[in-house]
Design a protein around this motif. Structure first.
Motif, PDB file in Angstrom:
ATOM      1  N   LYS A  84      -4.534 -27.835  16.717  1.00 42.42           N
ATOM      2  CA  LYS A  84      -3.345 -27.102  16.289  1.00 42.42           C
ATOM      3  C   LYS A  84      -2.238 -28.081  15.914  1.00 42.42           C
ATOM      4  CE  LYS A  84      -4.317 -23.309  19.436  1.00 42.42           C
ATOM      5  NZ  LYS A  84      -3.900 -22.623  20.644  1.00 42.42           N
ATOM      6  N   PRO A  85      -1.369 -27.688  14.953  1.00 38.57           N
ATOM      7  CA  PRO A  85      -0.217 -28.536  14.661  1.00 38.57           C
ATOM      8  C   PRO A  85       0.727 -28.553  15.857  1.00 38.57           C
ATOM      9  CG  PRO A  85      -0.144 -26.534  13.361  1.00 38.57           C
ATOM     10  CD  PRO A  85      -1.441 -26.531  14.080  1.00 38.57           C
ATOM     11  N   THR A  86       1.216 -29.717  16.203  1.00 33.79           N
ATOM     12  CA  THR A  86       1.981 -29.847  17.429  1.00 33.79           C
ATOM     13  C   THR A  86       3.080 -30.888  17.283  1.00 33.79           C
ATOM     14  OG1 THR A  86       1.820 -30.333  19.783  1.00 33.79           O
ATOM     15  CG2 THR A  86       0.414 -31.587  18.351  1.00 33.79           C
ATOM     16  N   ARG A  87       4.046 -30.780  18.177  1.00 37.16           N
ATOM     17  CA  ARG A  87       5.041 -31.840  18.302  1.00 37.16           C
ATOM     18  C   ARG A  87       4.424 -32.964  19.126  1.00 37.16           C
ATOM     19  NH1 ARG A  87       9.213 -29.687  21.468  1.00 37.16           N
ATOM     20  NH2 ARG A  87       7.750 -28.085  22.075  1.00 37.16           N
ATOM     21  N   VAL A  88       5.005 -34.149  19.010  1.00 36.69           N
ATOM     22  CA  VAL A  88       4.456 -35.310  19.691  1.00 36.69           C
ATOM     23  C   VAL A  88       5.376 -35.709  20.831  1.00 36.69           C
ATOM     24  CG1 VAL A  88       3.760 -37.717  19.425  1.00 36.69           C
ATOM     25  CG2 VAL A  88       3.386 -36.109  17.564  1.00 36.69           C
ATOM     26  N   GLY A  89       4.790 -35.864  22.007  1.00 37.60           N
ATOM     27  CA  GLY A  89       5.526 -36.362  23.159  1.00 37.60           C
ATOM     28  C   GLY A  89       4.982 -37.725  23.546  1.00 37.60           C
ATOM     29  N   HIS A  90       5.610 -38.357  24.510  1.00 33.83           N
ATOM     30  CA  HIS A  90       5.152 -39.660  24.984  1.00 33.83           C
ATOM     31  C   HIS A  90       5.030 -39.634  26.498  1.00 33.83           C
ATOM     32  CE1 HIS A  90       6.707 -40.900  20.994  1.00 33.83           C
ATOM     33  NE2 HIS A  90       5.668 -41.700  21.047  1.00 33.83           N
ATOM     34  N   THR A  91       3.979 -40.257  27.003  1.00 35.86           N
ATOM     35  CA  THR A  91       3.813 -40.450  28.435  1.00 35.86           C
ATOM     36  C   THR A  91       3.374 -41.882  28.676  1.00 35.86           C
ATOM     37  OG1 THR A  91       1.519 -39.687  28.345  1.00 35.86           O
ATOM     38  CG2 THR A  91       3.176 -38.052  28.928  1.00 35.86           C
ATOM     39  N   PHE A  92       3.498 -42.316  29.904  1.00 42.48           N
ATOM     40  CA  PHE A  92       3.077 -43.661  30.280  1.00 42.48           C
ATOM     41  C   PHE A  92       1.814 -43.553  31.122  1.00 42.48           C
ATOM     42  CE2 PHE A  92       7.539 -44.155  29.325  1.00 42.48           C
ATOM     43  CZ  PHE A  92       7.551 -45.344  28.608  1.00 42.48           C
ATOM     44  N   THR A  93       0.789 -44.331  30.744  1.00 43.26           N
ATOM     45  CA  THR A  93      -0.466 -44.349  31.483  1.00 43.26           C
ATOM     46  C   THR A  93      -0.762 -45.771  31.921  1.00 43.26           C
ATOM     47  OG1 THR A  93      -1.776 -44.654  29.484  1.00 43.26           O
ATOM     48  CG2 THR A  93      -1.409 -42.394  30.213  1.00 43.26           C
ATOM     49  N   GLU A  94      -1.707 -45.894  32.836  1.00 45.39           N
ATOM     50  CA  GLU A  94      -2.103 -47.199  33.354  1.00 45.39           C
ATOM     51  C   GLU A  94      -2.965 -47.909  32.321  1.00 45.39           C
ATOM     52  OE1 GLU A  94      -1.955 -50.065  36.359  1.00 45.39           O
ATOM     53  OE2 GLU A  94      -1.025 -48.099  36.398  1.00 45.39           O
ATOM     54  N   GLY A  95      -2.596 -49.149  31.969  1.00 45.49           N
ATOM     55  CA  GLY A  95      -3.351 -49.930  31.002  1.00 45.49           C
ATOM     56  C   GLY A  95      -4.460 -50.722  31.659  1.00 45.49           C
ATOM     57  N   LYS A  96      -5.187 -51.513  30.872  1.00 44.93           N
ATOM     58  CA  LYS A  96      -6.303 -52.312  31.379  1.00 44.93           C
ATOM     59  C   LYS A  96      -5.835 -53.410  32.334  1.00 44.93           C
ATOM     60  CE  LYS A  96      -9.181 -51.623  27.314  1.00 44.93           C
ATOM     61  NZ  LYS A  96      -9.799 -52.261  26.166  1.00 44.93           N
ATOM     62  N   ASP A  97      -4.694 -53.995  32.037  1.00 46.75           N
ATOM     63  CA  ASP A  97      -4.204 -55.107  32.853  1.00 46.75           C
ATOM     64  C   ASP A  97      -3.250 -54.653  33.958  1.00 46.75           C
ATOM     65  OD1 ASP A  97      -2.284 -54.331  31.100  1.00 46.75           O
ATOM     66  OD2 ASP A  97      -1.754 -56.338  30.405  1.00 46.75           O
ATOM     67  N   GLY A  98      -3.187 -53.359  34.224  1.00 44.67           N
ATOM     68  CA  GLY A  98      -2.343 -52.837  35.297  1.00 44.67           C
ATOM     69  C   GLY A  98      -0.942 -52.476  34.872  1.00 44.67           C
ATOM     70  N   LYS A  99      -0.576 -52.792  33.635  1.00 45.71           N
ATOM     71  CA  LYS A  99       0.752 -52.446  33.130  1.00 45.71           C
ATOM     72  C   LYS A  99       0.740 -51.025  32.583  1.00 45.71           C
ATOM     73  CE  LYS A  99       2.017 -57.142  31.866  1.00 45.71           C
ATOM     74  NZ  LYS A  99       2.435 -58.023  30.784  1.00 45.71           N
ATOM     75  N   SER A 100       1.911 -50.403  32.564  1.00 44.05           N
ATOM     76  CA  SER A 100       1.995 -49.054  32.002  1.00 44.05           C
ATOM     77  C   SER A 100       2.087 -49.148  30.481  1.00 44.05           C
ATOM     78  CB  SER A 100       3.201 -48.312  32.561  1.00 44.05           C
ATOM     79  OG  SER A 100       4.385 -48.981  32.217  1.00 44.05           O
ATOM     80  N   VAL A 101       1.373 -48.251  29.821  1.00 43.83           N
ATOM     81  CA  VAL A 101       1.287 -48.225  28.362  1.00 43.83           C
ATOM     82  C   VAL A 101       1.810 -46.885  27.881  1.00 43.83           C
ATOM     83  CG1 VAL A 101      -0.270 -48.374  26.384  1.00 43.83           C
ATOM     84  CG2 VAL A 101      -0.729 -49.738  28.413  1.00 43.83           C
ATOM     85  N   LYS A 102       2.662 -46.908  26.851  1.00 47.05           N
ATOM     86  CA  LYS A 102       3.201 -45.688  26.268  1.00 47.05           C
ATOM     87  C   LYS A 102       2.195 -45.124  25.268  1.00 47.05           C
ATOM     88  CE  LYS A 102       7.399 -44.149  23.903  1.00 47.05           C
ATOM     89  NZ  LYS A 102       8.660 -44.618  23.306  1.00 47.05           N
ATOM     90  N   VAL A 103       1.802 -43.851  25.456  1.00 49.58           N
ATOM     91  CA  VAL A 103       0.840 -43.203  24.569  1.00 49.58           C
ATOM     92  C   VAL A 103       1.419 -41.900  24.046  1.00 49.58           C
ATOM     93  CG1 VAL A 103      -1.212 -44.215  25.620  1.00 49.58           C
ATOM     94  CG2 VAL A 103      -0.329 -42.064  26.489  1.00 49.58           C
ATOM     95  N   ARG A 104       0.942 -41.483  22.859  1.00 50.85           N
ATOM     96  CA  ARG A 104       1.367 -40.212  22.281  1.00 50.85           C
ATOM     97  C   ARG A 104       0.574 -39.080  22.917  1.00 50.85           C
ATOM     98  NH1 ARG A 104       0.551 -40.546  16.074  1.00 50.85           N
ATOM     99  NH2 ARG A 104      -1.458 -41.282  16.753  1.00 50.85           N
TER     100      ARG A 104
END
Length: 114
Positions: A84-104
């Motif tokens: 469905k067409p949607t608006r885009v939000g951002h969240t932070f998830t755990e990355g490979k090296d333990g740092k938080s990564v911003k994802v859509r």
């Protein structure tokens, strides 16, 4: 000035408004994104005709149809998960090296787009 677009090359988008009524409601893949001017080129949408002269021997002249840029506010990202067409939000998830990564993320289903 940092110009971030929520739509990137390769995303599927839907045209939600514009001067060309036949393209409204249609989807297509983003071929090029221009963050400086906040425009995107969508495959098969907003076809314009350019009249060109052959510049070199072997070049083809005449009427050439190609896609023109659309303002990013006139398109909406289509979620690959829910379709469905949607608006885009951002969240932070755990990355490979333990740092938080911003994802859509999709505002409708909550799934990650990236």
């Amino acid at each position: 000035m940092k110009n971030n677009l929520k739509i990137k090359k390769g995303d599927t988008v839907m045209v939600i408004t514009g001067n060309n009524e036949k393209d409204v409601g249609m989807t297509g893949k983003v071929l090029v994104a221009y963050p400086e001017t906040r425009k995107v080129v969508v495959q098969g949408r907003k076809i314009v005709v350019r009249h060109t002269k052959p510049r070199k021997q072997g070049d083809e002249g005449g009427r050439i149809e190609k896609e023109a840029a659309i303002d990013v506010s006139n398109v909406m990202l289509v979620c690959p998960k829910c379709g469905k067409p949607t608006r885009v939000g951002h969240t932070f998830t755990e990355g490979k090296d333990g740092k938080s990564v911003k994802v859509r993320t999709c505002k409708k289903c909550g799934k990650n787009i990236d």
